[in-house]
Design an enzyme around this catalytic site. Structure first.
Site, mmCIF file in Angstrom:
data_model
loop_
_atom_site.group_PDB
_atom_site.id
_atom_site.type_symbol
_atom_site.label_atom_id
_atom_site.label_comp_id
_atom_site.label_asym_id
_atom_site.label_seq_id
_atom_site.Cartn_x
_atom_site.Cartn_y
_atom_site.Cartn_z
ATOM 1 N N THR A 123 0.820 -1.219 0.000
ATOM 2 C CA THR A 123 0.000 0.000 0.000
ATOM 3 C C THR A 123 0.854 1.269 0.000
ATOM 4 O O THR A 123 1.978 1.266 0.525
ATOM 5 C CB THR A 123 -0.904 -0.016 1.256
ATOM 6 O OG1 THR A 123 -1.484 1.262 1.431
ATOM 7 C CG2 THR A 123 -0.123 -0.341 2.523
ATOM 8 N N ASP A 124 0.275 2.343 -0.517
ATOM 9 C CA ASP A 124 0.948 3.654 -0.452
ATOM 10 C C ASP A 124 1.083 4.158 0.987
ATOM 11 O O ASP A 124 1.885 5.046 1.269
ATOM 12 C CB ASP A 124 0.213 4.691 -1.310
ATOM 13 C CG ASP A 124 -1.264 4.880 -0.969
ATOM 14 O OD1 ASP A 124 -1.757 4.243 -0.010
ATOM 15 O OD2 ASP A 124 -1.936 5.666 -1.681
ATOM 16 N N GLU A 125 0.294 3.566 1.913
ATOM 17 C CA GLU A 125 0.286 4.085 3.287
ATOM 18 C C GLU A 125 1.613 3.866 4.002
ATOM 19 O O GLU A 125 1.876 4.487 5.030
ATOM 20 C CB GLU A 125 -0.887 3.473 4.070
ATOM 21 C CG GLU A 125 -2.207 3.767 3.393
ATOM 22 C CD GLU A 125 -3.436 3.486 4.244
ATOM 23 O OE1 GLU A 125 -3.345 3.567 5.475
ATOM 24 O OE2 GLU A 125 -4.491 3.196 3.657
ATOM 25 N N TYR A 154 -1.562 -0.165 11.055
ATOM 26 C CA TYR A 154 -1.760 -0.889 9.787
ATOM 27 C C TYR A 154 -0.586 -0.632 8.846
ATOM 28 O O TYR A 154 0.036 -1.572 8.334
ATOM 29 C CB TYR A 154 -3.075 -0.454 9.120
ATOM 30 C CG TYR A 154 -3.159 -0.813 7.652
ATOM 31 C CD1 TYR A 154 -3.221 -2.153 7.242
ATOM 32 C CD2 TYR A 154 -3.144 0.175 6.657
ATOM 33 C CE1 TYR A 154 -3.278 -2.487 5.889
ATOM 34 C CE2 TYR A 154 -3.214 -0.156 5.310
ATOM 35 C CZ TYR A 154 -3.277 -1.488 4.923
ATOM 36 O OH TYR A 154 -3.319 -1.808 3.590
ATOM 37 N N LYS A 160 2.290 -3.214 7.455
ATOM 38 C CA LYS A 160 2.504 -3.469 6.019
ATOM 39 C C LYS A 160 3.952 -3.155 5.643
ATOM 40 O O LYS A 160 4.573 -3.889 4.872
ATOM 41 C CB LYS A 160 1.537 -2.622 5.165
ATOM 42 C CG LYS A 160 0.081 -3.051 5.220
ATOM 43 C CD LYS A 160 -0.169 -4.460 4.701
ATOM 44 C CE LYS A 160 0.095 -4.600 3.215
ATOM 45 N NZ LYS A 160 -0.266 -5.976 2.747
HETATM 46 P P1 NAD Z 1 -9.593 -7.425 2.955
HETATM 47 O O1 NAD Z 1 -9.541 -7.093 4.417
HETATM 48 O O2 NAD Z 1 -10.865 -7.239 2.206
HETATM 49 O O3 NAD Z 1 -9.170 -8.968 2.754
HETATM 50 C C1 NAD Z 1 -8.118 -9.562 3.464
HETATM 51 C C2 NAD Z 1 -8.264 -11.069 3.322
HETATM 52 O O4 NAD Z 1 -7.179 -11.693 4.015
HETATM 53 C C3 NAD Z 1 -9.558 -11.617 3.958
HETATM 54 O O5 NAD Z 1 -10.152 -12.551 3.074
HETATM 55 C C4 NAD Z 1 -9.085 -12.296 5.235
HETATM 56 O O6 NAD Z 1 -9.905 -13.395 5.627
HETATM 57 C C5 NAD Z 1 -7.687 -12.746 4.819
HETATM 58 N N1 NAD Z 1 -6.783 -12.903 5.973
HETATM 59 C C6 NAD Z 1 -6.560 -12.032 6.984
HETATM 60 N N2 NAD Z 1 -5.668 -12.534 7.855
HETATM 61 C C7 NAD Z 1 -5.297 -13.753 7.366
HETATM 62 C C8 NAD Z 1 -4.394 -14.753 7.792
HETATM 63 N N3 NAD Z 1 -3.665 -14.605 8.930
HETATM 64 N N4 NAD Z 1 -4.260 -15.872 7.058
HETATM 65 C C9 NAD Z 1 -4.983 -16.042 5.924
HETATM 66 N N5 NAD Z 1 -5.861 -15.137 5.455
HETATM 67 C C10 NAD Z 1 -6.011 -13.995 6.179
HETATM 68 O O7 NAD Z 1 -8.403 -6.599 2.315
HETATM 69 P P2 NAD Z 1 -8.273 -6.007 0.830
HETATM 70 O O8 NAD Z 1 -8.817 -4.627 0.831
HETATM 71 O O9 NAD Z 1 -8.760 -6.993 -0.157
HETATM 72 O O10 NAD Z 1 -6.687 -5.882 0.733
HETATM 73 C C11 NAD Z 1 -5.905 -6.941 0.200
HETATM 74 C C12 NAD Z 1 -4.443 -6.545 0.223
HETATM 75 O O11 NAD Z 1 -4.254 -5.350 -0.539
HETATM 76 C C13 NAD Z 1 -3.928 -6.232 1.639
HETATM 77 O O12 NAD Z 1 -2.624 -6.739 1.745
HETATM 78 C C14 NAD Z 1 -3.914 -4.718 1.697
HETATM 79 O O13 NAD Z 1 -2.923 -4.249 2.581
HETATM 80 C C15 NAD Z 1 -3.599 -4.373 0.253
HETATM 81 N N6 NAD Z 1 -4.088 -3.056 -0.203
HETATM 82 C C16 NAD Z 1 -5.399 -2.707 -0.014
HETATM 83 C C17 NAD Z 1 -5.851 -1.488 -0.490
HETATM 84 C C18 NAD Z 1 -7.298 -1.069 -0.324
HETATM 85 O O14 NAD Z 1 -7.635 0.075 -0.632
HETATM 86 N N7 NAD Z 1 -8.206 -1.939 0.124
HETATM 87 C C19 NAD Z 1 -4.971 -0.613 -1.142
HETATM 88 C C20 NAD Z 1 -3.637 -1.008 -1.320
HETATM 89 C C21 NAD Z 1 -3.200 -2.244 -0.861
#
Ligand code: NAD
Length: 318
Positions: free
Chosen positions: A120-122, A144, A148
């Site tokens: 993430t950009d964060e 968070y 990350k």
């Molecule tokens: P989300 O919270 O919707 O999904 C996370 C998934 O990971 C869930 O299905 C959860 O059950 C699973 N999970 C959590 N802990 C776990 C563990 N210990 N073992 C196995 N599975 C586990 O998140 P998202 O928004 O889909 O984000 C996905 C990735 O993208 C993350 O790594 C996040 O940091 C990154 N990201 C998200 C965004 C955003 O805007 N949502 C932006 C940039 C990067």
């Protein structure tokens, strides 16, 4: 090609899985712990077309069994909500740091030829003006973002120290269908669909760069195909908006006025602005292709048409 998608039952991972099955010949294994954010209903459109393992990325024994035989591993699994990390940082450190380390080790042991760590950009903190490139220093400000950043550092260390072919992607704020209704866009849309007010943090001047989830997943796929081991790639969006501007677009889309907005105390340590320079990924041929207004209108329609998906999630956590 056999692809292991960790966190594939979450918002972004499930989009990757649905599109990979519909558009490519990839054979998918989903490994997901099914936390509150993981939901097999997100994979219902492709049910029966992927293998599912219910498990934790911190479980080294399970990983030693599941990871071998995959040509690509993409790590989406994470605790992902900043507000929850402020309430309790431990789960974030466990999954986002220790889980990433366990997964990188399993990929190394299994000699997986390509790994993508989704980030993430964060991790960069907050930037007043201009944009970060991939060499910017990490300065995370929420638990968070710090967790990350820790996961990214571990992934990079596995590339440098052991030669693990892992690339890291960093993306802006995502939006689209199947996003858990605690994040701002689905929270605001679903509140307004229910006739409830929306909570706007602080002065609403915080700026985010919005990326449609489909563009994010296309960027990740390109990095899986053409990204270099140990390198970081930014995936930028198509709309840099303040939260006030975003709220105005959502109110317009739902046909309601500012009387539906409730000003609430700002998030602790709320980052003011994020902005990524994605020239490095564009040099590989990437272009975000979802215009924000079109993507937002389609997203509003999706939540309006899929109340059966989000109503139980809101009921369970209200
Ligand atoms: P989300 O919270 O919707 O999904 C996370 C998934 O990971 C869930 O299905 C959860 O059950 C699973 N999970 C959590 N802990 C776990 C563990 N210990 N073992 C196995 N599975 C586990 O998140 P998202 O928004 O889909 O984000 C996905 C990735 O993208 C993350 O790594 C996040 O940091 C990154 N990201 C998200 C965004 C955003 O805007 N949502 C932006 C940039 C990067």
């Amino acid at each position: 090609m056999r692809v292991l998608v960790t966190g594939g039952a979450g918002f972004i991972g499930s989009h990757y899985v649905r599109t990979a099955i519909a558009e490519t010949g990839e054979k998918i294994t989903v490994l997901d712990g099914l936390t509150y954010a993981g939901n097999l209903a997100n994979l219902e459109p492709v049910s029966g077309a992927y293998d599912f393992v219910h498990g934790d990325i911190c479980d080294t024994e399970l990983l030693a069994h599941v990871v071998p035989g995959h040509d690509l591993v993409i790590n989406f699994a994470a605790e992902s909500h900043v507000d929850r990390s402020i309430e309790g940082a431990a789960a974030f450190t466990r999954t986002n740091v220790l889980g990433t380390q366990a997964l990188m080790q399993a990929c190394l042991d299994a000699r997986v030829p390509k790994v993508v760590q989704v980030s993430t950009d964060e991790v960069y903190g907050s930037i007043e003006s201009g944009s970060w490139d991939e060499s910017a220093p990490l300065a995370p400000r929420s638990p968070y973002a710090a967790a990350k950043a820790g996961g990214d550092m571990i992934a990079r260390a596995y590339a440098v120290t052991y030669g693990l072919p892992v690339s890291i992607t960093r993306c802006g704020n995502n939006y689209g269908p199947y996003q858990y209704p605690e994040k701002v866009i689905p929270l605001f849309i679903t509140n307004l669909l229910e006739g409830r007010k929306v909570p706007l943090y602080g002065d609403g001047g915080n700026v985010r760069d919005w990326v449609h989830v489909d563009d994010h997943c296309r960027g990740i796929r390109l990095v899986a195909e053409a990204g270099r081991p140990g390198e970081i790639y930014h995936i930028a969006g198509t709309a840099e908006l303040t939260n006030v501007e975003l709220t105005g677009r959502l109110l317009d889309a739902l046909g309601v006025g500012w009387d539906m907005v409730e000003r609430v105390t700002d998030r602790k340590g709320h980052d003011r602005r994020y902005s990524l320079d994605d020239a490095k990924l564009r040099a590989l041929g990437f272009q975000a292709r979802t215009p924000f207004d079109e993507g937002l209108a389609a997203t509003v329609r999706w939540y309006a048409d899929n109340a059966d998906w989000w109503r139980p999630l809101k009921a369970a956590h209200s």
